[in-house]
Design an enzyme around this catalytic site. Structure first.
Site, PDB file in Angstrom:
ATOM      1  N   PHE A 212      -5.349  -2.352  -2.538  1.00 24.28           N
ATOM      2  CA  PHE A 212      -4.933  -1.206  -1.719  1.00 24.28           C
ATOM      3  C   PHE A 212      -3.715  -1.493  -0.855  1.00 24.28           C
ATOM      4  O   PHE A 212      -3.016  -0.572  -0.455  1.00 24.28           O
ATOM      5  CB  PHE A 212      -6.089  -0.694  -0.848  1.00 24.28           C
TER       6      PHE A 212
ATOM      7  N   GLY B 124       0.017  -0.089  -1.626  1.00 25.03           N
ATOM      8  CA  GLY B 124       0.505   1.232  -1.247  1.00 25.03           C
ATOM      9  C   GLY B 124       0.099   1.669   0.150  1.00 25.03           C
ATOM     10  O   GLY B 124       0.440   2.759   0.580  1.00 25.03           O
ATOM     11  N   HIS B 125      -0.632   0.833   0.896  1.00 23.99           N
ATOM     12  CA  HIS B 125      -1.155   1.243   2.213  1.00 23.99           C
ATOM     13  C   HIS B 125      -0.975   0.155   3.240  1.00 23.99           C
ATOM     14  O   HIS B 125      -1.931  -0.547   3.550  1.00 23.99           O
ATOM     15  CB  HIS B 125      -2.631   1.586   2.083  1.00 23.99           C
ATOM     16  N   PHE B 126       0.009  -0.056   3.826  1.00 19.94           N
ATOM     17  CA  PHE B 126       1.378   0.423   3.636  1.00 19.94           C
ATOM     18  C   PHE B 126       2.203  -0.827   3.386  1.00 19.94           C
ATOM     19  O   PHE B 126       2.001  -1.808   4.107  1.00 19.94           O
ATOM     20  CB  PHE B 126       1.891   1.136   4.890  1.00 19.94           C
TER      21      PHE B 126
ATOM     22  N   VAL C 217      -2.383  -2.205   6.150  1.00 14.49           N
ATOM     23  CA  VAL C 217      -3.566  -1.850   6.926  1.00 14.49           C
ATOM     24  C   VAL C 217      -4.660  -1.433   5.946  1.00 14.49           C
ATOM     25  O   VAL C 217      -4.416  -0.623   5.051  1.00 14.49           O
ATOM     26  CB  VAL C 217      -3.259  -0.685   7.904  1.00 14.49           C
TER      27      VAL C 217
END
Length: 143
Positions: free
Chosen positions: A46, A49-51, A56
């Site tokens: 994750f 893309g986050h971020f 986070v």
């Protein structure tokens, strides 16, 4: 203390990589509580893309990790072995901090209500003793 490693966790709940969000269970009592940990690394899927500029852990995944720990507690009861716990709801959810690469996320879920196949867990996630999220998670046991 009843410690469970990844293989023992996989024998209780159906989640697998990359969606298994618990690395180990430090202690649990069937039908009462479970305390587990997620060692958060920069290599988590994750974070791509986050971020990318400020990684986070998504809040919904923190709540999912808490629910998985709760599932270990409820599905380790003798009468629930081999069953699945589905999410039924999330109440009183609050996020109080961020979870970033390098954090050791402590996940505590205590079963506070149970009626038939439906139950509620009081769940708290923390890093270094500081609460980062809390919620009441409702589950439904299915065959």
């Amino acid at each position: 203390m009843n410690r469970l490693g990844i293989k023992e966790i996989e024998a209780i709940i159906p989640h697998r990589h990359p969606f298994l969000l618990v690395d180990y269970i430090e202690d649990f009592e069937p039908g009462v509580f479970a305390t587990g940990y997620k060692c958060v690394t920069f290599r988590e899927d994750f974070f791509a893309g986050h971020f990318p500029q400020m990684p986070v852990m998504p809040g919904v995944l923190i709540i999912e990790a808490l629910a998985q720990v709760g599932a270990v507690a409820i599905l380790s009861k003798e009468e629930n072995k081999g069953k699945i716990a589905l999410f039924g709801g999330i109440d009183k959810c609050r996020f109080k901090g961020q979870v970033q690469p390098g954090d050791k996320l402590k996940l505590e879920t205590r079963i506070i209500k149970e009626k038939g196949p439906v139950g509620v867990g009081e769940a708290i996630a923390s890093v270094d003793g500081k609460m980062v999220a809390k919620a009441e998670v409702t589950f439904m046991i299915v065959a």
